[in-house]
Design a protein around this motif. Structure first.
Motif, PDB file in Angstrom:
ATOM      1  N   ARG A   1      -8.522   2.445 -11.969  1.00 43.72           N
ATOM      2  CA  ARG A   1      -8.207   3.258 -12.992  1.00 43.72           C
ATOM      3  C   ARG A   1      -7.211   4.395 -11.941  1.00 43.72           C
ATOM      4  O   ARG A   1      -7.747   4.981 -11.494  1.00 43.72           O
ATOM      5  CB  ARG A   1      -9.064   3.929 -13.904  1.00 43.72           C
ATOM      6  CG  ARG A   1      -8.454   4.757 -15.020  1.00 43.72           C
ATOM      7  CD  ARG A   1      -9.261   5.242 -15.993  1.00 43.72           C
ATOM      8  NE  ARG A   1     -10.085   4.016 -16.692  1.00 43.72           N
ATOM      9  CZ  ARG A   1     -11.269   3.913 -16.793  1.00 43.72           C
ATOM     10  NH1 ARG A   1     -12.132   4.737 -16.264  1.00 43.72           N
ATOM     11  NH2 ARG A   1     -11.547   2.745 -17.498  1.00 43.72           N
ATOM     12  N   LEU A   2      -5.877   4.221 -12.279  1.00 43.81           N
ATOM     13  CA  LEU A   2      -5.217   5.105 -11.605  1.00 43.81           C
ATOM     14  C   LEU A   2      -4.174   6.412 -12.492  1.00 43.81           C
ATOM     15  O   LEU A   2      -4.047   6.125 -13.653  1.00 43.81           O
ATOM     16  CB  LEU A   2      -4.112   4.618 -10.719  1.00 43.81           C
ATOM     17  CG  LEU A   2      -4.541   3.647  -9.848  1.00 43.81           C
ATOM     18  CD1 LEU A   2      -3.353   2.809  -9.160  1.00 43.81           C
ATOM     19  CD2 LEU A   2      -5.405   4.228  -8.787  1.00 43.81           C
TER      20      LEU A   2
ATOM     21  N   GLU B   1       3.054  10.762  -7.750  1.00 37.77           N
ATOM     22  CA  GLU B   1       1.971  11.151  -6.840  1.00 37.77           C
ATOM     23  C   GLU B   1       0.606  10.634  -7.645  1.00 37.77           C
ATOM     24  O   GLU B   1       0.470  10.297  -8.761  1.00 37.77           O
ATOM     25  CB  GLU B   1       1.700  12.704  -7.083  1.00 37.77           C
ATOM     26  CG  GLU B   1       0.597  13.490  -6.842  1.00 37.77           C
ATOM     27  CD  GLU B   1       0.288  14.639  -7.378  1.00 37.77           C
ATOM     28  OE1 GLU B   1      -0.403  15.464  -6.984  1.00 37.77           O
ATOM     29  OE2 GLU B   1       1.392  15.054  -8.293  1.00 37.77           O
ATOM     30  N   LEU B   2      -0.300  10.090  -6.590  1.00 37.06           N
ATOM     31  CA  LEU B   2      -1.718   9.460  -7.082  1.00 37.06           C
ATOM     32  C   LEU B   2      -2.405  10.884  -7.257  1.00 37.06           C
ATOM     33  O   LEU B   2      -2.679  11.660  -6.345  1.00 37.06           O
ATOM     34  CB  LEU B   2      -2.217   8.714  -6.044  1.00 37.06           C
ATOM     35  CG  LEU B   2      -3.402   8.191  -6.303  1.00 37.06           C
ATOM     36  CD1 LEU B   2      -3.641   7.220  -7.592  1.00 37.06           C
ATOM     37  CD2 LEU B   2      -4.200   7.472  -5.153  1.00 37.06           C
TER      38      LEU B   2
ATOM     39  N   LEU C   1      -7.709   1.856   0.368  1.00 36.08           N
ATOM     40  CA  LEU C   1      -7.385   1.587  -0.665  1.00 36.08           C
ATOM     41  C   LEU C   1      -6.418   2.798  -1.321  1.00 36.08           C
ATOM     42  O   LEU C   1      -5.147   2.765  -1.867  1.00 36.08           O
ATOM     43  CB  LEU C   1      -8.259   1.056  -1.950  1.00 36.08           C
ATOM     44  CG  LEU C   1      -7.457   1.086  -3.318  1.00 36.08           C
ATOM     45  CD1 LEU C   1      -6.390  -0.170  -3.352  1.00 36.08           C
ATOM     46  CD2 LEU C   1      -8.518   0.640  -4.312  1.00 36.08           C
ATOM     47  N   ASN C   2      -7.114   4.077  -1.222  1.00 35.36           N
ATOM     48  CA  ASN C   2      -6.470   5.417  -1.526  1.00 35.36           C
ATOM     49  C   ASN C   2      -5.291   5.459  -0.853  1.00 35.36           C
ATOM     50  O   ASN C   2      -4.231   5.855  -1.146  1.00 35.36           O
ATOM     51  CB  ASN C   2      -7.277   6.375  -1.346  1.00 35.36           C
ATOM     52  CG  ASN C   2      -7.102   7.591  -2.013  1.00 35.36           C
ATOM     53  OD1 ASN C   2      -6.683   7.690  -3.351  1.00 35.36           O
ATOM     54  ND2 ASN C   2      -7.112   8.795  -1.405  1.00 35.36           N
ATOM     55  N   ALA C   3      -5.381   5.303   0.678  1.00 37.04           N
ATOM     56  CA  ALA C   3      -4.161   5.451   1.352  1.00 37.04           C
ATOM     57  C   ALA C   3      -2.845   4.687   1.161  1.00 37.04           C
ATOM     58  O   ALA C   3      -1.713   5.134   0.904  1.00 37.04           O
ATOM     59  CB  ALA C   3      -4.397   5.250   2.982  1.00 37.04           C
ATOM     60  N   LEU C   4      -3.274   3.506   0.860  1.00 43.97           N
ATOM     61  CA  LEU C   4      -2.196   2.126   0.495  1.00 43.97           C
ATOM     62  C   LEU C   4      -1.621   2.726  -1.098  1.00 43.97           C
ATOM     63  O   LEU C   4      -0.326   2.869  -0.845  1.00 43.97           O
ATOM     64  CB  LEU C   4      -2.969   1.032   0.270  1.00 43.97           C
ATOM     65  CG  LEU C   4      -2.015  -0.193  -0.355  1.00 43.97           C
ATOM     66  CD1 LEU C   4      -1.097  -0.686   0.993  1.00 43.97           C
ATOM     67  CD2 LEU C   4      -3.046  -1.404  -0.738  1.00 43.97           C
ATOM     68  N   LEU C   5      -2.271   3.268  -1.822  1.00 45.06           N
ATOM     69  CA  LEU C   5      -1.791   3.441  -3.127  1.00 45.06           C
ATOM     70  C   LEU C   5      -0.769   4.841  -3.063  1.00 45.06           C
ATOM     71  O   LEU C   5       0.076   4.887  -3.378  1.00 45.06           O
ATOM     72  CB  LEU C   5      -3.084   3.866  -3.948  1.00 45.06           C
ATOM     73  CG  LEU C   5      -3.728   2.497  -4.428  1.00 45.06           C
ATOM     74  CD1 LEU C   5      -4.950   2.811  -5.430  1.00 45.06           C
ATOM     75  CD2 LEU C   5      -2.900   1.770  -5.327  1.00 45.06           C
ATOM     76  N   GLU C   6      -1.263   5.896  -2.259  1.00 44.56           N
ATOM     77  CA  GLU C   6      -0.606   7.159  -2.071  1.00 44.56           C
ATOM     78  C   GLU C   6       0.479   6.677  -1.506  1.00 44.56           C
ATOM     79  O   GLU C   6       1.606   7.110  -1.784  1.00 44.56           O
ATOM     80  CB  GLU C   6      -1.434   8.053  -1.182  1.00 44.56           C
ATOM     81  CG  GLU C   6      -2.474   8.893  -1.800  1.00 44.56           C
ATOM     82  CD  GLU C   6      -3.096  10.151  -1.263  1.00 44.56           C
ATOM     83  OE1 GLU C   6      -3.135  10.079   0.152  1.00 44.56           O
ATOM     84  OE2 GLU C   6      -3.654  10.755  -2.063  1.00 44.56           O
TER      85      GLU C   6
END
Length: 144
Positions: A32-33, A18-19, A4-9
């Motif tokens: 929450r981002l 930038e995440l 999920l983190n990689a997808l969002l970044e």
């Protein structure tokens, strides 16, 4: 969560954001981002990112969530990546360590930069070299 983190970044990077940080709450039902860009974030940015990610996450069937929150990181933003410490050199920050250095785990000082695997932090006129691997939490600490 790494997927999920990689997808969002990747997705946020394509939009020019930038995440900064991600929090999952309520057993992952709340995402929450905290996002940023060089010129700062406003409400229109949050709406744009929220709409984009809502559509993206709807396509990703293995991501089950009820609520998505998008926010700026705030003036006391968290510092996680090496690039954060470089970007905010000259700013005041609070750094909490995993293991004490000279009997201390909490430092408040001026970010002086990065030296290979170390953060250089000036506290009370003395430069401390703190290994990144020993940093538990770090965030900006602006003076008002």
């Amino acid at each position: 969560m790494q997927d999920l983190n990689a997808l969002l970044e990747r997705s946020l990077g394509q939009l020019g954001y930038e995440l900064v940080d991600m929090e999952l709450a309520n057993r992952g039902k709340l995402i929450r981002l905290f996002i940023d860009k060089p010129e700062g974030i406003n409400i229109d940015d949050c709406v744009l990112v929220s709409n984009h990610l809502s559509n993206l996450l709807a396509v990703e069937h293995d991501i089950d969530y009820d609520r998505l929150e998008i926010s700026s990181p705030g003036l006391d933003r968290v510092l996680k990546k090496t690039s954060d410490f470089v970007r905010f050199a000259g700013e005041r920050a609070q750094v909490k360590l995993r293991m004490p250095i000279e009997g201390r785990k909490n430092f408040l000082g001026i970010l002086r930069g990065v030296d290979q695997e170390y953060l250089v932090l000036e506290c009370d006129g003395v430069e401390q070299r703190v290994p990144f691997s020993n940093i538990d939490k770090a965030r900006l600490s602006p003076e008002f």
